[in-house]
Design a protein around this motif. Structure first.
Motif, mmCIF file in Angstrom:
data_model
loop_
_atom_site.group_PDB
_atom_site.id
_atom_site.type_symbol
_atom_site.label_atom_id
_atom_site.label_comp_id
_atom_site.label_asym_id
_atom_site.label_seq_id
_atom_site.Cartn_x
_atom_site.Cartn_y
_atom_site.Cartn_z
ATOM 1 N N ASP A 40 0.850 -1.194 0.000
ATOM 2 C CA ASP A 40 0.000 0.000 0.000
ATOM 3 C C ASP A 40 0.883 1.240 0.000
ATOM 4 O OD1 ASP A 40 -1.867 1.966 0.294
ATOM 5 O OD2 ASP A 40 -2.700 1.246 2.190
ATOM 6 N N ARG A 41 1.207 1.744 -1.192
ATOM 7 C CA ARG A 41 2.100 2.890 -1.310
ATOM 8 C C ARG A 41 1.484 4.178 -0.772
ATOM 9 N NH1 ARG A 41 6.767 2.029 -4.260
ATOM 10 N NH2 ARG A 41 7.166 -0.216 -4.228
ATOM 11 N N SER A 42 0.162 4.171 -0.530
ATOM 12 C CA SER A 42 -0.462 5.369 0.038
ATOM 13 C C SER A 42 0.011 5.634 1.458
ATOM 14 C CB SER A 42 -1.994 5.229 0.024
ATOM 15 O OG SER A 42 -2.415 4.218 0.937
ATOM 16 N N LEU A 43 0.605 4.634 2.082
ATOM 17 C CA LEU A 43 1.155 4.813 3.427
ATOM 18 C C LEU A 43 2.363 5.744 3.417
ATOM 19 C CD1 LEU A 43 0.998 1.098 4.652
ATOM 20 C CD2 LEU A 43 -0.513 2.980 5.362
ATOM 21 N N ASP A 45 3.197 8.732 3.063
ATOM 22 C CA ASP A 45 2.628 10.075 3.082
ATOM 23 C C ASP A 45 3.739 11.119 2.936
ATOM 24 O OD1 ASP A 45 1.396 12.466 3.606
ATOM 25 O OD2 ASP A 45 0.358 11.782 5.401
ATOM 26 N N THR A 57 3.751 2.768 10.376
ATOM 27 C CA THR A 57 3.320 1.541 9.702
ATOM 28 C C THR A 57 3.604 0.325 10.558
ATOM 29 O OG1 THR A 57 3.773 2.583 7.551
ATOM 30 C CG2 THR A 57 3.530 0.189 7.581
#
Length: 262
Positions: A40-43, A45, A57
């Motif tokens: 999940d590359r949206s992590l 930030d 994370t």
């Protein structure tokens, strides 16, 4: 961002090991954290520092897994560590280690754990009460600088522990350790005669068994490369009294944990 997060990985591994009391368990958590970031590359930030992204994370993984990446063995150091952790107030040791060993501010701890800074402050206070009231132990110091050695001695004696002696070289450390059988070893890496505190510990562990070891070094990343052997407890120079107290408390809290040879 990914490259900058990767640069912080050695410190996450140090934290995870101190938190779980086990090299293997700590590294499983670190690996699960990287897997979560890759999935999940949206992590990642961009509005948050890479270090906080990585540790935040980790805590998501830590909480969602029920604080157990895999079932602990039926016996042994990891089983004992898990049993001791179960008796503590939730999130307290996490906050204490983030504050003392990794040197995050209370505001940053709040970002990592997704809680107000005031709550992080209270968790640190509770952790001090719960983990520093441990059973007094016998601690051996391996340090070649006299003033630093005396400083460390003063800190651990004020905590209620007995210092079995101070050794400045590998050979002196091996001799002292075999004579006194300490409950914990606190060792510098580079010693006076160009010998190594790591070598001293490596020679002692077959005789002393599962004795926790805390290493002190100005270059922690050199010992956290993913290649064995690696330490489970690691303090960065220059150290503070608070950091020494916390590391000693964590090591003595587990009493028997995996060390360099784990």
């Amino acid at each position: 961002m990914a490259v900058r997060v990767a640069a912080e990985l050695p410190y996450l591994r140090r934290y995870a090991r101190a938190l779980t009391g086990s090299q293997d368990s700590g590294d499983r958590y670190a690996a699960a954290t990287i897997e979560a970031l890759l999935a999940d590359r949206s992590l990642l930030d961009p509005g948050v520092s890479p270090r906080i992204v990585l540790f935040r994370t980790f805590h998501s993984v830590w909480q969602s897994s029920g604080r157990a990446v895999a079932d602990p063995p039926a016996a042994g150091p990891e089983r004992r560590a898990q049993a001791r952790l179960a008796g503590l107030t939730s999130n307290t040791r996490e906050a204490l280690l983030l504050f003392t060993i990794e040197e995050f501010t209370r505001e940053e701890i709040g970002q990592i754990m997704r809680i107000p800074a005031s709550e992080a402050d209270e968790l640190v206070a509770i952790a001090y009460r719960e983990t520093q009231a441990g059973i007094p132990g016998r601690i051996m110091i391996i340090e070649d600088e006299p003033l630093i050695a005396l400083d460390i001695r003063s800190i651990v004696e004020e905590m209620g522990h007995e210092v079995t002696g101070i050794a400045a070289t590998r050979d002196d450390a091996v001799r002292l350790g075999r004579e006194t059988g300490p409950d914990l070893i606190l060792a510098d890496i580079q010693l006076a005669d160009n010998s190594s505190g790591i070598d001293a510990v490596r020679m002692l562990l077959p005789d002393l068994g599962e004795v926790p070891v805390i290493f002190i070094t100005a270059f922690p990343e050199r010992l956290l490369t993913g290649e064995k052997p690696e330490p489970a407890f690691l303090i960065t120079k220059p150290f503070t009294e608070e950091r020494v107290r916390s590391a000693v408390s964590q090591a003595m809290f587990f009493a028997s944990t995996e060390t360099l040879m784990g």
